[in-house]
Scaffold this motif. Structure first.
Motif, short mmCIF file in Angstrom:
data_model
loop_
_atom_site.label_atom_id
_atom_site.label_comp_id
_atom_site.label_asym_id
_atom_site.label_seq_id
_atom_site.Cartn_x
_atom_site.Cartn_y
_atom_site.Cartn_z
N ALA A 25 0.84 -1.21 0.00
CA ALA A 25 0.00 0.00 0.00
C ALA A 25 0.87 1.26 0.00
CB ALA A 25 -0.92 -0.01 1.22
N ARG A 26 1.94 1.23 0.78
CA ARG A 26 2.85 2.40 0.81
C ARG A 26 3.52 2.61 -0.55
NH1 ARG A 26 6.35 2.87 6.28
NH2 ARG A 26 4.79 4.05 7.41
N LEU A 27 4.01 1.53 -1.15
CA LEU A 27 4.66 1.65 -2.45
C LEU A 27 3.67 2.12 -3.51
CD1 LEU A 27 7.19 1.37 -4.14
CD2 LEU A 27 6.64 -1.05 -4.45
N LYS A 28 2.46 1.61 -3.45
CA LYS A 28 1.43 2.02 -4.40
C LYS A 28 1.16 3.51 -4.25
CE LYS A 28 -3.19 0.81 -5.99
NZ LYS A 28 -4.32 -0.11 -5.85
N ALA A 29 1.08 4.00 -2.99
CA ALA A 29 0.82 5.42 -2.76
C ALA A 29 1.98 6.27 -3.30
CB ALA A 29 0.63 5.67 -1.27
#
Length: 154
Positions: A25-29
């Motif tokens: 989720a962090r990488l996607k953001a």
């Protein structure tokens, strides 16, 4: 104009990677902010972090990606030297050194056999060597020893 081939999957590529859901989720953001799909304040609110922390994490991710894409030497990296290999190398160096010393000693022996006049004579009295100075004390001692040796013993 129609685009040919597969449609770009974008951040959906993360679904196939290994890692925790939180990390994905962090990488996607981060990727969404880089592509302009979402704003940084919006992403920070969703992740529950400050903007300064987001910028720090984004910089670390990009630096790690950049480091990984640097050119590397081809082939496998060399294995670290094992202790017995190091010992073997030391023994081989000692062997080479000793063989060289042996050859030098053989050459010296051959020269001494072939040219005996060049060999230094072994002087028993160090004072008789040229260039050596004898002190008066040593001369007196030598004379006294010679007198004592010439006297008959009772």
């Amino acid at each position: 104009m129609t685009r040919r081939g597969r449609k770009p999957t974008g951040t959906n590529l993360l679904e196939h990677l290994e890692g925790s859901e939180r990390a994905k989720a962090r990488l996607k953001a981060i990727l969404e902010t880089l592509s302009g799909e979402r704003s940084i304040p919006e992403v920070c609110e969703e992740l529950g972090i400050q903007e300064s922390m987001f910028h720090r994490v984004r910089s670390e991710v990009l630096q790690t990606a950049l480091d990984r894409l640097e050119p590397r030497p081809l082939g496998r990296p060399p294995l670290p030297a094992l202790p017995h290999d190091v010992h073997l190398v030391e023994l081989e160096e000692d062997n080479r050194r000793l063989q060289l010393e042996l050859k030098a000693a053989e050459v010296r022996r051959e020269l001494a056999e072939k040219l005996p006049r060049l060999a230094k004579p072994q002087n028993i009295d160090p004072a008789s060597e040229p260039g050596k100075k004898t002190t008066a004390r040593a001369l007196k001692r030598r004379k006294r020893l010679q007198r004592n040796m010439n006297r008959p013993r009772p």
